[in-house]
Design an enzyme around this catalytic site. Structure first.
Site, mmCIF file in Angstrom:
data_model
loop_
_atom_site.group_PDB
_atom_site.id
_atom_site.type_symbol
_atom_site.label_atom_id
_atom_site.label_comp_id
_atom_site.label_asym_id
_atom_site.label_seq_id
_atom_site.Cartn_x
_atom_site.Cartn_y
_atom_site.Cartn_z
ATOM 1 N N GLU A 245 0.845 -1.194 0.000
ATOM 2 C CA GLU A 245 0.000 0.000 0.000
ATOM 3 C C GLU A 245 0.879 1.242 0.000
ATOM 4 O OE1 GLU A 245 -2.420 3.105 0.317
ATOM 5 O OE2 GLU A 245 -3.149 1.086 -0.188
ATOM 6 N N GLN A 246 0.560 2.212 -0.862
ATOM 7 C CA GLN A 246 1.400 3.398 -0.979
ATOM 8 C C GLN A 246 1.263 4.362 0.194
ATOM 9 O OE1 GLN A 246 0.465 5.586 -4.518
ATOM 10 N NE2 GLN A 246 -1.650 6.006 -3.922
ATOM 11 N N TYR B 102 -27.956 9.777 4.468
ATOM 12 C CA TYR B 102 -28.330 8.676 5.349
ATOM 13 C C TYR B 102 -27.462 8.668 6.599
ATOM 14 C CZ TYR B 102 -24.551 6.335 2.589
ATOM 15 O OH TYR B 102 -23.393 6.004 1.946
ATOM 16 N N ASP C 9 -11.866 -1.098 -8.821
ATOM 17 C CA ASP C 9 -11.849 0.089 -9.670
ATOM 18 C C ASP C 9 -10.724 0.077 -10.692
ATOM 19 O OD1 ASP C 9 -14.052 1.156 -8.450
ATOM 20 O OD2 ASP C 9 -12.982 2.679 -7.297
ATOM 21 N N ARG D 213 -17.349 4.927 5.817
ATOM 22 C CA ARG D 213 -16.370 4.216 4.988
ATOM 23 C C ARG D 213 -15.182 3.729 5.823
ATOM 24 N NH1 ARG D 213 -16.694 4.299 -0.489
ATOM 25 N NH2 ARG D 213 -14.868 3.511 -1.592
#
Length: 378
Positions: A35-36, A216, A295, A109
């Protein structure tokens, strides 16, 4: 005679990368995640966890934690931006859980990311590793190069490095994503700021002629609220994927909307904005012992709230295709994974692009009724 377990390198520790790491480890594979970022951050954004994604997360042992940390909505209510008239009420709660076999949850998130991170041992995650290159050798292994000079070798590489994937560029050349001409403003803030505003629906999308806003709760006690918009913003040129937005400009853009919408926007103190992009469905996701996930291969507009769910589904199907495979069979297993995911993700990309999900009567079965652990594989 024993056979060595194939080593799998995953590029990116977002939702898809961590889900893939957890799923592959569940199938007994040797995994390392690169992971960067130097550390994980709790980004101020919400996320909808569809029943289809929850099937995968349940298989990773995360259901109890997620139920405790997230909001369990009665429905996704679609309303007219001015009158508030209901256009379509997409029912969730117990009816959806009975129908699809898993709950529909609304989350921060950061809470979903933290749950996925908890399913992956810290010692297999290499932070501060920004990929700069990869090379496949004649023996099938892959060498990875990183910005600080380190290298690593693996039997297979899963690139979950996002819409601007370097791995995709290396495999297939440069091709910028499609900018839709639309911008999303988003933020999470304490619901106490709403003051005397009437209690909001659990989850509502307010539809205007050329823009919308969805809002929400993201906590089980309704203590945090999230909203995200989609609107045209002529002249916007993006350099950052999460720039600070102007609340005044946002308020002006929704000045003709229902008072509840204006009240929710007015209660915010900081918003971020990002361009909305997607791509055309890709004919190929990988080559040799390298493939893409999430993605990196099927970015989509957020209008169905299925972007992360597709990456999480990818992870489960990938793990099924690689289970028990020896080094010589990796390339074929990756092509099988791709073949089993391309039709569904392409349909999701193109359906989401239309931005009609929930605007009227909507068939949700094909989305929420899918279980990546049990779906038939070609």
């Amino acid at each position: 005679m024993t056979h060595a377990i194939p080593s799998i390198a995953i590029i990116g520790a977002g939702m898809g990368g961590l889900a893939a790491a957890a799923a592959l480890r569940l199938k007994g594979l040797d995994v390392t995640v690169y992971e960067q970022a130097r550390q994980f951050a709790r980004v101020g954004a919400g996320i909808q966890i569809g029943c289809n994604a929850m099937h995968v997360l349940r298989g990773l042992g995360l259901e109890e934690r997620l139920r405790a940390d997230t909001f369990y909505p009665r429905s996704w209510n679609n309303r007219d931006s001015k009158t508030g008239d209901v256009m379509f009420d997409m029912e969730f709660g117990q009816p959806a859980e009975r129908r699809y076999g898993a709950p529909y949850l609304l989350a921060h998130r950061g809470d979903l990311h933290a749950a996925l991170a908890s399913a992956v041992p810290d010692e297999i995650v290499r932070l501060d590793h920004r990929l700069t290159g990869l090379d496949q050798t004649g023996d099938g292994s892959v060498t990875l190069r990183f910005a600080h000079g380190a290298t690593a070798r693996a039997d297979a590489v899963i690139a979950a490095d996002g819409v601007n994937s370097l791995a995709k560029k290396i495999l297939f050349g440069e091709s910028p994503p499609n900018f839709t001409g639309r911008i999303a403003y988003r933020t999470v803030y304490p619901a106490s700021r709403l003051g005397g505003l009437a209690i909001l629906d659990d989850c509502t999308k307010w539809w205007g002629p050329d823009r919308h806003i969805i809002m929400y709760y993201v906590k089980p006690d309704r203590s945090e609220i999230y909203f995200v918009t989609s609107q045209p913003e002529p002249g916007f040129e993006f350099e950052s994927w999460s720039a600070t937005g102007d609340i005044g400009a946002l308020s002006d853009a929704f000045a003709e909307f229902h008072p509840q919408v204006k009240g929710v926007i007015a209660a915010s103190t900081e918003v971020f904005k990002r361009p909305l992009v997607d791509r055309e469905p890709m004919a190929r996701w990988g080559e040799g012992n390298v493939t893409l996930l999430g993605d990196a291969c099927h970015p989509m507009t957020p209008y169905m709230a299925q972007g992360a769910a597709m990456a999480i589904e990818d992870a489960a199907v990938l793990s099924r295709c690689l289970e028990g495979v020896e080094r010589a069979g990796i390339a074929a297993a990756l092509r099988r994974y791709e073949a089993n995911r391309q039709e569904r993700t392409a349909r999701m990309q193109l359906t989401s692009r239309q931005n009609a999900w929930g605007k009227g009567a909507t068939d949700t079965d094909w989305v929420y009724g899918y279980n990546a652990w049990t779906a038939e594989l070609a």
